[in-house]
Design an enzyme around this catalytic site. Structure first.
Site, PDB file in Angstrom:
ATOM      1  CB  CYS A 243      52.098  67.876  39.201  1.00  0.00           C
ATOM      2  SG  CYS A 243      50.381  68.229  39.661  1.00  0.00           S
TER       3      CYS A 243
ATOM      4  CB  CYS B 185      49.311  67.977  35.822  1.00  0.00           C
ATOM      5  SG  CYS B 185      48.422  66.669  36.679  1.00  0.00           S
TER       6      CYS B 185
ATOM      7  CG  HIS C  41      39.701  60.249  49.982  1.00  0.00           C
ATOM      8  ND1 HIS C  41      39.263  61.534  50.110  1.00  0.00           N
ATOM      9  CD2 HIS C  41      40.864  60.317  49.304  1.00  0.00           C
ATOM     10  CE1 HIS C  41      40.126  62.359  49.545  1.00  0.00           C
ATOM     11  NE2 HIS C  41      41.107  61.646  49.032  1.00  0.00           N
TER      12      HIS C  41
END
Ligand code: MSP
Length: 482
Positions: free
Chosen positions: A129, A146, A24
């Site tokens: 997902c 996934c 992030h």
């Protein structure tokens, strides 16, 4: 009409299901560099980041922690804000998608889309997902799982409201191919073109409230909450409207994100904008994904890197510098703390730190005499500018550090500690000023320290304005070796 002298940059709004990690901060630091760079160029800049706080993933994380979703997101949103502060992030707004203003704006938009018949009631069946908060087609899955989360998605079969995404397939393709909606790097543009050419289907934009209550209610059917992505995308608009600067800054000049969210981002988002008669952002830049020592960063593997720990150990500029210098923006990279430490010691401390400490201490002792700074001609400003414009942050830093090497060699070669040459010392001080100014978007705290100790202001025009050197004092230590 948006003025060319403005610049609007965004990051994704980050999920508040867990604490911020190094992925992030990577996007946010890059956005900060673009924001600060454009400020330096004299533009009026708006920089938006924030948190994406609704949805099943957040709801489940709160339940697990034994908290209400609101208590939970308040805590995590605060962590994001604090870590961005520690990293000297200069955002103009921090949008939280649970704020009332945002929720109301999303509802207005949903109503508009419904009135225009871009939203209709239907039945939706697809794999979902929760980790990605995304629907998955069979081709997205490997062994039924996934790729990113290694989990089997849930099959959803339910009444839902759908958005007519299919209607925008051709117009999106045209805009992307014509470069009116620019997707960078080229490899991502191609990926998106072929994805859209594969066919865009209408998507569900709602969930039954009894299944996901932590979301924005559809204004035309209170039994449903809004699909998190539609809610989240709108942050880029409400983040401006909240500050009353929408007309001034929209459309966004560049939107940054990693490759994990490009498909939803480059399809549903621009389609929503077209459906509501809004202009499209100019550029979407997609950077790579970090692994940690070769492995995916994940809580279950226990290898998530805490940015607070990094900043405490290496300083905010140490972290910012490593992330921007070590990786090609746009390509995947492997995070390694030992490389961070090496770069901190060898480049920031030994090269930049030593140059500043050596030159200022010699100048304090022997003084400096104003003269034409011929050394400065070796700083390749035009190239550096071009690199930043092309999102080549590592190359820009390489160029700046090549000049720092030249300055260090100048001290060495001329043995200034013996000759006490005041003119050469002036050239070096004046060059340090230029270095600090041009580095200021990357390592703002250090640049400020240098500016304060040499007595100049961080402004682009000051690069060519001769430094005044009445009283030079030895600079404080800029980087402590680790
Ligand atoms: N909430 C959505 C985005 C909505 S935007 C309208 C979301 N959130 S997220 O918390 O998962 O953040 C994803 C983004 O965080 C990535 O696109 C990237 O910007 C950054 N990164 C998160 N992990 C990352 C890495 N491991 N490597 C690089 N960047 C990554 O998706």
């Amino acid at each position: 009409m948006k003025n060319k002298k403005t610049f609007y940059v965004t990051t994704p709004v980050y999920y508040t299901n867990a604490s911020p990690h190094v992925g992030h901060i990577y996007t946010t630091i890059a956005a900060d560099i673009l924001a600060r760079w454009n400020c330096l160029l004299g533009k009026d800049v708006f920089f938006l980041t924030g948190t994406d706080e609704h949805g099943q993933k957040v709801q489940e994380a709160a339940e697990k922690a034994g908290k209400t979703p609101k208590q939970f997101v308040d805590k995590i949103a605060k962590e994001f804000q604090e870590v961005f502060k520690l990293l000297n992030i200069s955002n103009d707004n921090f949008i939280r998608t649970t704020n009332l203003f945002h929720e109301k704006e999303v509802q207005k938009t949903l109503q508009e889309l419904y009135n225009k018949k871009y939203i209709y009631k239907g039945f939706y069946k697809a794999n979902y997902c929760v980790g990605c908060e995304q629907y998955k087609t069979d081709s997205d899955l490997v062994d039924g799982k996934c790729l990113l989360h290694k989990t089997i998605p849930e099959l959803r079969e339910e009444e839902a409201y759908l958005f007519k995404l299919s209607k925008f397939q051709n117009s999106l393709l045209k805009l992307i191919k014509a470069g009116k909606y620019q997707i960078l790097p080229e490899i991502r543009r191609k990926e998106i073109i072929s994805f859209i050419e594969g066919g865009l289907k209408d998507i569900s934009i709602s969930r039954l409230k009894e299944k996901v209550s932590w979301g924005i209610e559809l204004p035309f059917d209170k039994k449903h909450t809004c699909f998190i992505w539609v809610d989240a995308f709108w942050n880029y608009i409400t983040g401006l409207k909240e500050k009353n600067v929408f007309d001034k800054f929209w459309p966004a000049d560049v939107q940054l994100m990693a490759k994990d969210i490009i498909r939803v981002h480059a399809t549903i988002w621009p389609a929503l904008l077209l459906a509501t008669g809004n202009k499209l952002p100019r550029t979407l830049f997609v950077h790579g994904y970090f692994t940690i020592n070769g492995e995916k960063m994940s809580k279950s593997l226990g290898n998530v890197i805490d940015p607070v720990y990094l900043v405490k150990k290496y300083g905010c500029d140490g972290v910012r510098y490593y992330l921007m210098r070590n990786f090609v923006f746009g390509e995947d990279g492997d995070f390694s703390e030992s490389v961070l430490a090496e770069r901190h010691n060898n480049e920031l401390a030994n090269k930049l730190g030593n140059l500043v400490s050596r030159v200022t201490s010699l100048a304090e002792k022997y003084g400096a005499e104003k003269t034409e700074n011929k050394l400065l001609k070796k700083l390749k400003l035009k190239e550096i500018e071009k690199h930043v414009e092309n999102y080549k942050f590592d190359k820009a830093l390489n160029e700046i550090f090549a000049f720092i090497d030249i300055c260090n060699e100048y001290v060495q070669k001329n043995k200034i500690w013996e000759t006490k040459n005041k003119k050469q010392l002036y050239e070096l001080l004046d060059s340090i000023k230029a270095i600090a100014i041009i580095l200021s978007p990357f390592i703002p705290e250090t640049s400020e320290k240098i500016a304060k100790s040499l007595g100049f202001e961080i402004k682009l025009e000051n690069i060519s304005k001769p430094l005044s050197v009445e009283r030079i004092k030895k600079s404080e230590i800029l980087f402590k070796k680790i």
